[in-house]
Design a protein around this motif. Structure first.
Motif, mmCIF file in Angstrom:
data_model
loop_
_atom_site.group_PDB
_atom_site.id
_atom_site.type_symbol
_atom_site.label_atom_id
_atom_site.label_comp_id
_atom_site.label_asym_id
_atom_site.label_seq_id
_atom_site.Cartn_x
_atom_site.Cartn_y
_atom_site.Cartn_z
ATOM 1 N N ARG A 161 76.297 67.993 65.800
ATOM 2 C CA ARG A 161 75.182 67.691 64.892
ATOM 3 C C ARG A 161 75.675 66.814 63.751
ATOM 4 O O ARG A 161 76.743 67.053 63.190
ATOM 5 C CB ARG A 161 74.588 68.974 64.317
ATOM 6 N N HIS A 162 74.888 65.832 63.383
ATOM 7 C CA HIS A 162 75.275 64.906 62.328
ATOM 8 C C HIS A 162 74.627 65.232 60.986
ATOM 9 O O HIS A 162 74.947 64.592 59.990
ATOM 10 C CB HIS A 162 74.916 63.467 62.736
ATOM 11 N N ASP A 163 73.742 66.220 60.957
ATOM 12 C CA ASP A 163 73.030 66.539 59.722
ATOM 13 C C ASP A 163 73.568 67.776 59.013
ATOM 14 O O ASP A 163 72.973 68.277 58.069
ATOM 15 C CB ASP A 163 71.536 66.724 60.014
ATOM 16 N N LEU A 193 81.405 80.532 63.281
ATOM 17 C CA LEU A 193 81.191 80.873 64.683
ATOM 18 C C LEU A 193 82.520 80.846 65.425
ATOM 19 O O LEU A 193 83.301 79.908 65.279
ATOM 20 C CB LEU A 193 80.183 79.916 65.304
ATOM 21 N N LEU A 194 82.733 81.884 66.219
ATOM 22 C CA LEU A 194 84.041 82.091 66.827
ATOM 23 C C LEU A 194 84.043 81.983 68.340
ATOM 24 O O LEU A 194 85.109 82.055 68.953
ATOM 25 C CB LEU A 194 84.591 83.452 66.401
ATOM 26 N N ASN A 195 82.873 81.823 68.954
ATOM 27 C CA ASN A 195 82.832 81.710 70.415
ATOM 28 C C ASN A 195 81.654 80.841 70.836
ATOM 29 O O ASN A 195 80.722 80.613 70.059
ATOM 30 C CB ASN A 195 82.790 83.092 71.072
ATOM 31 N N GLN A 196 81.703 80.355 72.060
ATOM 32 C CA GLN A 196 80.703 79.418 72.554
ATOM 33 C C GLN A 196 79.293 80.000 72.600
ATOM 34 O O GLN A 196 78.337 79.334 72.171
ATOM 35 C CB GLN A 196 81.107 78.886 73.936
ATOM 36 N N PRO A 197 79.093 81.234 73.087
ATOM 37 C CA PRO A 197 77.725 81.774 73.097
ATOM 38 C C PRO A 197 77.104 81.838 71.695
ATOM 39 O O PRO A 197 75.929 81.516 71.523
ATOM 40 C CB PRO A 197 77.883 83.165 73.708
ATOM 41 N N SER A 198 77.898 82.214 70.695
ATOM 42 C CA SER A 198 77.376 82.254 69.327
ATOM 43 C C SER A 198 77.059 80.852 68.835
ATOM 44 O O SER A 198 76.026 80.628 68.192
ATOM 45 C CB SER A 198 78.395 82.913 68.390
ATOM 46 N N LEU A 199 77.939 79.911 69.124
ATOM 47 C CA LEU A 199 77.696 78.528 68.722
ATOM 48 C C LEU A 199 76.402 78.007 69.345
ATOM 49 O O LEU A 199 75.558 77.432 68.659
ATOM 50 C CB LEU A 199 78.872 77.634 69.114
ATOM 51 N N ASP A 200 76.228 78.228 70.632
ATOM 52 C CA ASP A 200 75.036 77.746 71.324
ATOM 53 C C ASP A 200 73.759 78.359 70.738
ATOM 54 O O ASP A 200 72.735 77.685 70.621
ATOM 55 C CB ASP A 200 75.116 78.057 72.822
ATOM 56 N N ARG A 201 73.826 79.620 70.349
ATOM 57 C CA ARG A 201 72.654 80.327 69.838
ATOM 58 C C ARG A 201 72.359 79.979 68.377
ATOM 59 O O ARG A 201 71.198 79.813 67.992
ATOM 60 C CB ARG A 201 72.857 81.841 69.990
ATOM 61 N N ILE A 202 73.382 79.831 67.543
ATOM 62 C CA ILE A 202 73.187 79.689 66.096
ATOM 63 C C ILE A 202 73.141 78.236 65.628
ATOM 64 O O ILE A 202 72.457 77.922 64.658
ATOM 65 C CB ILE A 202 74.302 80.448 65.332
ATOM 66 N N LEU A 203 73.825 77.329 66.314
ATOM 67 C CA LEU A 203 73.896 75.927 65.870
ATOM 68 C C LEU A 203 72.529 75.329 65.537
ATOM 69 O O LEU A 203 72.375 74.712 64.477
ATOM 70 C CB LEU A 203 74.625 75.073 66.913
ATOM 71 N N GLY A 246 72.130 69.870 56.135
ATOM 72 C CA GLY A 246 72.942 69.936 54.921
ATOM 73 C C GLY A 246 73.790 71.186 54.843
ATOM 74 O O GLY A 246 74.605 71.331 53.930
ATOM 75 N N GLY A 247 73.614 72.117 55.784
ATOM 76 C CA GLY A 247 74.369 73.359 55.811
ATOM 77 C C GLY A 247 75.787 73.147 56.307
ATOM 78 O O GLY A 247 76.216 72.013 56.572
ATOM 79 N N THR A 248 76.500 74.232 56.457
ATOM 80 C CA THR A 248 77.905 74.184 56.840
ATOM 81 C C THR A 248 78.163 75.055 58.055
ATOM 82 O O THR A 248 77.708 76.193 58.120
ATOM 83 C CB THR A 248 78.798 74.665 55.675
ATOM 84 N N LEU A 249 78.924 74.500 58.983
ATOM 85 C CA LEU A 249 79.406 75.236 60.149
ATOM 86 C C LEU A 249 80.923 75.215 60.127
ATOM 87 O O LEU A 249 81.538 74.160 59.996
ATOM 88 C CB LEU A 249 78.920 74.590 61.445
ATOM 89 N N ILE A 250 81.518 76.386 60.241
ATOM 90 C CA ILE A 250 82.965 76.523 60.445
ATOM 91 C C ILE A 250 83.129 77.176 61.800
ATOM 92 O O ILE A 250 82.488 78.197 62.084
ATOM 93 C CB ILE A 250 83.614 77.387 59.349
ATOM 94 N N TYR A 251 83.964 76.577 62.650
ATOM 95 C CA TYR A 251 84.174 77.193 63.960
ATOM 96 C C TYR A 251 85.655 77.242 64.298
ATOM 97 O O TYR A 251 86.437 76.398 63.887
ATOM 98 C CB TYR A 251 83.371 76.489 65.054
ATOM 99 N N ASP A 252 86.012 78.291 65.040
ATOM 100 C CA ASP A 252 87.382 78.468 65.500
ATOM 101 C C ASP A 252 87.552 77.703 66.802
ATOM 102 O O ASP A 252 86.826 77.944 67.774
ATOM 103 C CB ASP A 252 87.683 79.947 65.711
ATOM 104 N N THR A 253 88.482 76.777 66.843
ATOM 105 C CA THR A 253 88.668 75.921 68.009
ATOM 106 C C THR A 253 89.094 76.708 69.243
ATOM 107 O O THR A 253 88.847 76.273 70.367
ATOM 108 C CB THR A 253 89.704 74.824 67.724
ATOM 109 N N TYR A 254 89.693 77.863 69.053
ATOM 110 C CA TYR A 254 90.178 78.656 70.182
ATOM 111 C C TYR A 254 89.036 79.146 71.071
ATOM 112 O O TYR A 254 89.155 79.171 72.285
ATOM 113 C CB TYR A 254 90.993 79.846 69.663
ATOM 114 N N GLY A 255 87.918 79.518 70.454
ATOM 115 C CA GLY A 255 86.834 80.126 71.223
ATOM 116 C C GLY A 255 85.707 79.183 71.608
ATOM 117 O O GLY A 255 84.709 79.610 72.164
#
Length: 123
Positions: free
Chosen positions: A43-45, A11-21, A27-36
């Motif tokens: 989440r701790h799980d 996820l590269l921007n806040q709206p996507s993070l808010d919608r997809i998180l 147990g899944g994986t999230l990679i996010y770009d700190t710039y966006g």
């Protein structure tokens, strides 16, 4: 594609993070770009990794390397292919006139792998 849950999300921007998180499987994986991202995920799980791909691309003096920096981070976290595999694929698929860009893309892949960082919450 429309999915109800995700095992891995980049996820590269806040709206996507808010919608997809909320849709990332436990147990899944999230990679996010700190710039966006203004409000980092907490989440701790799930496994959370951050990467500053925008600054890395700027450091390489070519913003077009952004995606390769992200890809380098992904294959560090989830080694589904190697940098050698990607380099080989680039030589086989890119027109020869673009082959001079492959070393820069390889550098971006390595930089992404070196700079991705696991987020810990200090539990």
């Amino acid at each position: 594609p429309i999915l109800s849950t995700y095992h891995t999300a980049i996820l590269l921007n806040q709206p996507s993070l808010d919608r997809i998180l909320p849709k990332i499987q436990p147990g899944g994986t999230l990679i996010y770009d700190t710039y966006g991202i203004a409000k980092p995920p907490s989440r701790h799980d799930i496994n959370i990794d951050e990467i500053n791909a925008m600054d890395a691309a700027a450091k390489l003096k070519n913003i077009k390397t952004f995606n390769m920096v992200i890809l380098g981070g992904l294959i560090k976290v989830n080694p589904i292919v190697t940098i050698d595999d990607i380099r080989t694929a680039l030589y086989e698929t890119l027109p020869e006139r673009h082959h001079h860009l492959i070393p820069l893309n390889e550098e971006a892949l390595r930089l992404g792998g070196n700079m991705i960082t696991k987020v810990s919450f200090g539990i």
